[in-house]
Enzyme design. Structure first.
Site, PDB file in Angstrom:
ATOM      1  N   SER A  17       0.824  -1.215   0.000  1.00  0.00           N
ATOM      2  CA  SER A  17       0.000   0.000   0.000  1.00  0.00           C
ATOM      3  C   SER A  17       0.859   1.267   0.000  1.00  0.00           C
ATOM      4  O   SER A  17       0.466   2.283  -0.573  1.00  0.00           O
ATOM      5  CB  SER A  17      -0.981   0.000   1.180  1.00  0.00           C
ATOM      6  OG  SER A  17      -0.315   0.161   2.401  1.00  0.00           O
ATOM      7  N   MET A  89      10.561  -7.342   3.409  1.00  0.00           N
ATOM      8  CA  MET A  89      10.804  -8.119   4.629  1.00  0.00           C
ATOM      9  C   MET A  89      12.136  -8.875   4.627  1.00  0.00           C
ATOM     10  O   MET A  89      12.282  -9.861   5.350  1.00  0.00           O
ATOM     11  CB  MET A  89       9.644  -9.115   4.841  1.00  0.00           C
ATOM     12  CG  MET A  89       8.294  -8.440   5.024  1.00  0.00           C
ATOM     13  SD  MET A  89       8.293  -7.219   6.349  1.00  0.00           S
ATOM     14  CE  MET A  89       8.328  -8.299   7.774  1.00  0.00           C
ATOM     15  N   ARG A  90      13.090  -8.428   3.830  1.00  0.00           N
ATOM     16  CA  ARG A  90      14.411  -9.074   3.843  1.00  0.00           C
ATOM     17  C   ARG A  90      15.459  -8.053   4.262  1.00  0.00           C
ATOM     18  O   ARG A  90      15.306  -6.848   3.991  1.00  0.00           O
ATOM     19  CB  ARG A  90      14.739  -9.641   2.454  1.00  0.00           C
ATOM     20  CG  ARG A  90      13.700 -10.608   1.922  1.00  0.00           C
ATOM     21  CD  ARG A  90      13.664 -11.914   2.715  1.00  0.00           C
ATOM     22  NE  ARG A  90      14.848 -12.700   2.509  1.00  0.00           N
ATOM     23  CZ  ARG A  90      15.019 -13.511   1.482  1.00  0.00           C
ATOM     24  NH1 ARG A  90      14.064 -13.650   0.587  1.00  0.00           N
ATOM     25  NH2 ARG A  90      16.128 -14.195   1.351  1.00  0.00           N
ATOM     26  N   ILE A  91      16.528  -8.563   4.875  1.00  0.00           N
ATOM     27  CA  ILE A  91      17.605  -7.679   5.348  1.00  0.00           C
ATOM     28  C   ILE A  91      18.563  -7.407   4.180  1.00  0.00           C
ATOM     29  O   ILE A  91      18.963  -8.334   3.480  1.00  0.00           O
ATOM     30  CB  ILE A  91      18.393  -8.372   6.490  1.00  0.00           C
ATOM     31  CG1 ILE A  91      17.466  -8.776   7.632  1.00  0.00           C
ATOM     32  CG2 ILE A  91      19.555  -7.490   6.954  1.00  0.00           C
ATOM     33  CD1 ILE A  91      17.082  -7.695   8.591  1.00  0.00           C
ATOM     34  N   LEU A  92      18.896  -6.157   3.987  1.00  0.00           N
ATOM     35  CA  LEU A  92      19.883  -5.799   2.953  1.00  0.00           C
ATOM     36  C   LEU A  92      21.255  -5.715   3.629  1.00  0.00           C
ATOM     37  O   LEU A  92      21.424  -4.994   4.618  1.00  0.00           O
ATOM     38  CB  LEU A  92      19.507  -4.457   2.314  1.00  0.00           C
ATOM     39  CG  LEU A  92      18.234  -4.498   1.469  1.00  0.00           C
ATOM     40  CD1 LEU A  92      17.769  -3.091   1.139  1.00  0.00           C
ATOM     41  CD2 LEU A  92      18.435  -5.319   0.206  1.00  0.00           C
ATOM     42  N   ASN A 106      13.466   3.773   4.210  1.00  0.00           N
ATOM     43  CA  ASN A 106      12.465   2.786   4.644  1.00  0.00           C
ATOM     44  C   ASN A 106      11.356   3.518   5.406  1.00  0.00           C
ATOM     45  O   ASN A 106      11.569   4.614   5.926  1.00  0.00           O
ATOM     46  CB  ASN A 106      13.132   1.772   5.581  1.00  0.00           C
ATOM     47  CG  ASN A 106      12.168   0.717   6.081  1.00  0.00           C
ATOM     48  OD1 ASN A 106      11.337   0.193   5.320  1.00  0.00           O
ATOM     49  ND2 ASN A 106      12.235   0.409   7.370  1.00  0.00           N
ATOM     50  N   HIS A 108       8.771   2.886   8.659  1.00  0.00           N
ATOM     51  CA  HIS A 108       8.575   2.002   9.817  1.00  0.00           C
ATOM     52  C   HIS A 108       7.374   2.503  10.619  1.00  0.00           C
ATOM     53  O   HIS A 108       7.239   3.711  10.837  1.00  0.00           O
ATOM     54  CB  HIS A 108       9.846   2.009  10.675  1.00  0.00           C
ATOM     55  CG  HIS A 108       9.766   1.093  11.844  1.00  0.00           C
ATOM     56  ND1 HIS A 108       9.920  -0.276  11.730  1.00  0.00           N
ATOM     57  CD2 HIS A 108       9.508   1.334  13.150  1.00  0.00           C
ATOM     58  CE1 HIS A 108       9.765  -0.830  12.925  1.00  0.00           C
ATOM     59  NE2 HIS A 108       9.516   0.122  13.800  1.00  0.00           N
ATOM     60  N   ASP A 144      16.500  -0.337  11.628  1.00  0.00           N
ATOM     61  CA  ASP A 144      15.651   0.797  12.064  1.00  0.00           C
ATOM     62  C   ASP A 144      16.427   1.853  12.854  1.00  0.00           C
ATOM     63  O   ASP A 144      15.900   2.443  13.815  1.00  0.00           O
ATOM     64  CB  ASP A 144      14.456   0.285  12.905  1.00  0.00           C
ATOM     65  CG  ASP A 144      13.555  -0.645  12.101  1.00  0.00           C
ATOM     66  OD1 ASP A 144      13.476  -0.482  10.872  1.00  0.00           O
ATOM     67  OD2 ASP A 144      12.944  -1.554  12.699  1.00  0.00           O
ATOM     68  N   GLU A 173       1.197   6.838   7.194  1.00  0.00           N
ATOM     69  CA  GLU A 173       2.399   6.341   6.501  1.00  0.00           C
ATOM     70  C   GLU A 173       2.385   6.788   5.044  1.00  0.00           C
ATOM     71  O   GLU A 173       3.388   7.236   4.497  1.00  0.00           O
ATOM     72  CB  GLU A 173       2.447   4.806   6.531  1.00  0.00           C
ATOM     73  CG  GLU A 173       2.890   4.212   7.851  1.00  0.00           C
ATOM     74  CD  GLU A 173       3.063   2.707   7.753  1.00  0.00           C
ATOM     75  OE1 GLU A 173       3.578   2.219   6.735  1.00  0.00           O
ATOM     76  OE2 GLU A 173       2.685   2.011   8.709  1.00  0.00           O
TER      77      GLU A 173
HETATM   78  C1  GRF Z   1       3.997  -0.837   6.748  1.00  0.00           C
HETATM   79  O1  GRF Z   1       3.350  -0.778   7.988  1.00  0.00           O
HETATM   80  C2  GRF Z   1       5.406  -0.335   6.850  1.00  0.00           C
HETATM   81  O2  GRF Z   1       5.564   0.682   7.801  1.00  0.00           O
HETATM   82  C3  GRF Z   1       6.167  -1.562   7.297  1.00  0.00           C
HETATM   83  O3  GRF Z   1       5.547  -2.626   6.609  1.00  0.00           O
HETATM   84  C4  GRF Z   1       4.206  -2.270   6.297  1.00  0.00           C
HETATM   85  C5  GRF Z   1       4.067  -2.414   4.820  1.00  0.00           C
HETATM   86  O4  GRF Z   1       2.745  -2.213   4.384  1.00  0.00           O
HETATM   87  N1  GRF Z   1       7.572  -1.439   7.025  1.00  0.00           N
HETATM   88  P1  GRF Z   1       2.452  -2.078   2.834  1.00  0.00           P
HETATM   89  O5  GRF Z   1       2.994  -3.344   2.179  1.00  0.00           O
HETATM   90  O6  GRF Z   1       3.150  -0.851   2.329  1.00  0.00           O
HETATM   91  O7  GRF Z   1       0.969  -1.990   2.730  1.00  0.00           O
END
Ligand code: GRF
Length: 191
Positions: A17, A89-92, A106, A108, A144, A173
């Site tokens: 999103s 969801m992977r570490i760079l 990023n 968060h 982070d 966000e």
């Molecule tokens: C978001 O809450 C972002 O802050 C975190 O992962 C989520 C990703 O959501 N890092 P989306 O895939 O952008 O909807």
């Protein structure tokens, strides 16, 4: 209209999103960025379909462990200026981040440095804070922990649950990521 735009490479793993919010923002001809490519480690990522429908080049890099050289080559191929992690969801690894120093950001779902790592919204609820939010920050090898670009805050209400709080944070966000790109573009395009 901007005669030069920064080129974004957006990395996602799932829903996407935030990526969608960036894509929508880039449709405004006055927005100082454009999306060059969307890259994912997950061929089933829901966000991938959205990017494909928008005719944005999409690339799946599903190698385990993550093939950092391949990702680097793809980002170079698409002439990416700024790598935007959006639920990636992977570490760079550090050597990749060294090559892309100050060019990986990023988002968060907390007001860093509070609630680093996974399940930040749940951490906020458990801690009983009355304010949380989101942070767009530079990515460094320590998770982070890179410098903050922009933060937006939201209240936490006594009757919040994980769903209501996560939704409230996600809403800001999307705005925060777009505004953070504008801030970065202002600096980059002036130099
Ligand atoms: C978001 O809450 C972002 O802050 C975190 O992962 C989520 C990703 O959501 N890092 P989306 O895939 O952008 O909807």
């Amino acid at each position: 209209m901007h005669d030069k735009k920064i080129r974004l490479g957006i990395l996602i793993s799932g829903r996407g999103s935030n990526m969608q919010a960036l894509v929508q923002a880039c449709k405004d001809q006055d927005f100082p960025a454009k999306v060059s490519c969307v890259l994912t480690n997950n061929s089933c990522a829901a966000g991938l379909r959205f990017a494909e429908n928008e005719k944005i080049p999409t690339i799946v890099v599903a190698d385990k462990p993550l093939d950092i050289c391949r990702i680097h080559a793809i980002l170079v191929k698409y002439r990416v200026d700024l790598v935007c992690l959006a639920g990636f969801m992977r570490i760079l690894k550090a050597d990749f981040l060294e090559k892309w120093k100050n060019r990986v950001i990023n988002i968060h779902p907390s007001l860093l440095p509070a609630f680093k790592g996974l399940n930040a919204q749940e951490q906020a609820l458990k801690a009983g804070v009355n304010m949380t939010g989101c942070t767009v920050h530079y990515v460094t090898p320590e998770i982070d922990s890179g410098s903050t670009i922009l933060q937006y805050s939201v209240p936490v209400f006594p009757d919040d649950d994980l769903h209501t709080l996560s939704e409230r944070i996600l809403f800001v966000e999307h705005k925060c990521y777009v505004e953070a790109i504008k801030l970065i573009a202002k600096v980059k395009l002036c130099n």
